[in-house]
Design an enzyme around this catalytic site. Structure first.
Site, PDB file in Angstrom:
ATOM      1  CG  PHE A 375      -0.617   9.164  -3.308  1.00 37.08           C
ATOM      2  CD1 PHE A 375      -0.145   7.718  -3.523  1.00 37.08           C
ATOM      3  CD2 PHE A 375      -1.327   9.736  -4.400  1.00 37.08           C
ATOM      4  CE1 PHE A 375      -0.438   7.231  -4.887  1.00 37.08           C
ATOM      5  CE2 PHE A 375      -1.503   9.091  -5.536  1.00 37.08           C
ATOM      6  CZ  PHE A 375      -0.883   7.836  -5.667  1.00 37.08           C
ATOM      7  CB  CYS A 376      -0.576  10.272   3.410  1.00 36.40           C
ATOM      8  SG  CYS A 376      -0.049   8.553   3.881  1.00 36.40           S
TER       9      CYS A 376
END
Ligand SMILES: Cc1ncc(COP(=O)(O)O)c(C=O)c1O
Length: 458
Positions: A375-376
């Protein structure tokens, strides 16, 4: 499909109409279902109201700040009104500027480019990469993941106390985590920053779509968010806040619109006078549709009763958390614990399952769109999973054996347009997949886990 849920259905309000609510998708096992968009944290569907407003304006579309014609004047008014609407939505101070950007990432990079010389930046390792990485030209202090909101404030206070109190400093913090959905103690962090002579920027990418944000009340210096997470997917974002650093900085982009006057010098060069207003950082033709769409979304959320939407979302959060708690194989990721206030963003792992495989089965067999991965926010997810920083899961890799650590996670996220049925279908799917396993075979293609359509059903 039905599940037993802990919370009673609220009568607060219905979901807001969004585009795509009737779209059907094929199931690998046969037949079609309406698509359950449960990846709002990545990009939320457009509000029907936003789409309608944009469609109504489209025939009147014209250039902004550059055109004598009627439609240019109208478009310019619309663009400048959008600024005022966003300022009201964020409860900005009179003197704040609202700059239209492309996204939260763009907004934070703009601010990074506007830091005064010698500025120190303080950022928790738990941030999204958009908040973690733009400060390349500054001296950055990365703060360890706190385990309570109080610890976050204490960690920041300690770090700020150690710095030169006379130099400029900026704290960057997220309002709501894109991994755990947990709310950060923004007001307290802002007070700590200001007590130590630092400024603070709020990454509201995940907060603004789920919760009213008041710049005045939180006492943050800047706030950044993205239109596409706020039901306005037309390529615009916002950086709003104090004018001084922005006014003193070189324009983010050099070009028309940012410049007030350009003259040729006797020595052959050019002199430029840049605007002092928000236009200084908006060179080029502005994205009027994007700005108008954001303003429309702000209006729509306000008029729907944002507090009612928050109450409804809380019901959905309780429903999902209660449903997941009934499945012993599911572990929900959390930094601040069960009681932490949160928005509709929940990440989890399933014992014995590769997360990419699980997410692919939710899509292919149930028509549910979630996200899998890191998720970055790689440092945060790896901290929560306790995994080796060098490794990353793959669909093709063997599934995690019971008791083994997963290498990535699954994220379900929802908001103002989510009907109850979507979260109910999701919970039923989780229970069935854990109990019965996938009904299909999956393989890795271009790094994604996909149903193996060349093989017979599992
Ligand atoms: C907390 C947070 N900050 C920043 C961003 C970056 O937003 P964008 O991709 O719109 O620039 C995201 C996107 O997921 C996010 O969740």
């Amino acid at each position: 499909m039905s599940v037993s849920t802990a919370a009673a259905a609220p009568s607060v309000c219905a979901p807001l109409p969004v585009l795509g609510r009737d779209v059907t998708v094929p199931l690998v096992t046969g037949g079609e279902v309406t698509y359950a968009a449960l990846d709002y944290a990545a990009s939320a569907p457009a509000l029907q109201r936003v789409w309608d407003d944009v469609a109504a304006y489209a025939p009147y579309y014209g250039s902004v700040h550059r055109g004598a014609g009627y439609l240019s004047q109208l478009s310019t008014d619309l663009f400048e009104n959008a600024r005022r609407t966003v300022a009201r939505f964020l409860d900005c101070r009179e003197t704040d500027q609202v700059v239209f950007t492309r996204s939260t990432t763009d907004s934070l990079n703009l601010l990074a480019a506007a830091l005064p010389a010698g500025c120190r930046v303080f950022v928790f390792e738990t941030e999204h990469h958009a908040s973690l990485l733009p400060w390349r030209d500054a001296e950055v202090t990365y703060l360890d993941a706190p385990r309570t909101p109080r610890q976050a404030v204490e960690t920041l206070e300690r770090a700020l106390a150690d710095r030169d109190p006379y130099g400029p400093a900026l704290v960057c913090v997220t309002g709501a985590s894109n991994v755990t959905g947990e709310l950060w103690p923004v007001r307290e962090l802002a007070a700590a920053a200001h007590a130590h002579g630092a400024r603070i920027v709020l990454d509201a990418a995940q907060l603004a779509p789920h919760h009213p944000v008041s710049v005045r009340d939180l006492d943050v210096d800047w706030v950044a968010f993205s239109g596409h997470k706020l039901y306005a997917p037309f390529g615009s974002g916002v950086l709003a806040g104090r004018a001084d650093w922005l006014r003193e900085a070189e324009p983010y982009l050099a070009g028309g619109g940012a410049s007030r006057k350009v003259t040729r010098r006797a020595d052959g060069g050019v002199d430029v006078e840049w605007h002092d207003s928000a236009a200084r950082h908006e060179a080029g033709s502005p994205n009027v549709i994007g700005a108008y769409a954001i303003a429309s979304a702000c209006q729509a959320l306000t008029e729907a009763g944002f507090e009612d939407l928050v109450a409804r979302e809380r019901y959905l959060i309780d429903t999902v958390r209660a449903g997941l708690a009934q499945v012993p194989e599911v572990k929900v990721l959390s930094l601040f614990g069960d009681d932490a206030p949160r928005v509709g963003v929940i990440s989890f792992v399933v014992e014995g399952w590769n997360s990419s495989h699980f997410a692919a089965a939710l899509s292919a067999e149930y028509g549910i769109g979630v996200r899998d991965g890191l998720f970055c926010a790689h440092p945060l997810v790896r901290t929560l999973l306790g995994s080796d920083p060098q490794t990353q899961g793959e669909c093709g890799a063997p599934e995690a054996a019971p008791g083994e650590k997963s290498l990535n996670a699954i994220r379900v996220s929802f908001g103002a347009g989510t009907p109850d049925e979507h979260v109910e279908r999701f919970l039923t799917a989780v229970k069935e997949l854990v109990r019965d396993g996938a009904r299909w075979n999956y393989r890795t293609e271009d790094g994604r886990c996909v149903p193996d359509t060349s093989a017979a059903a599992a």
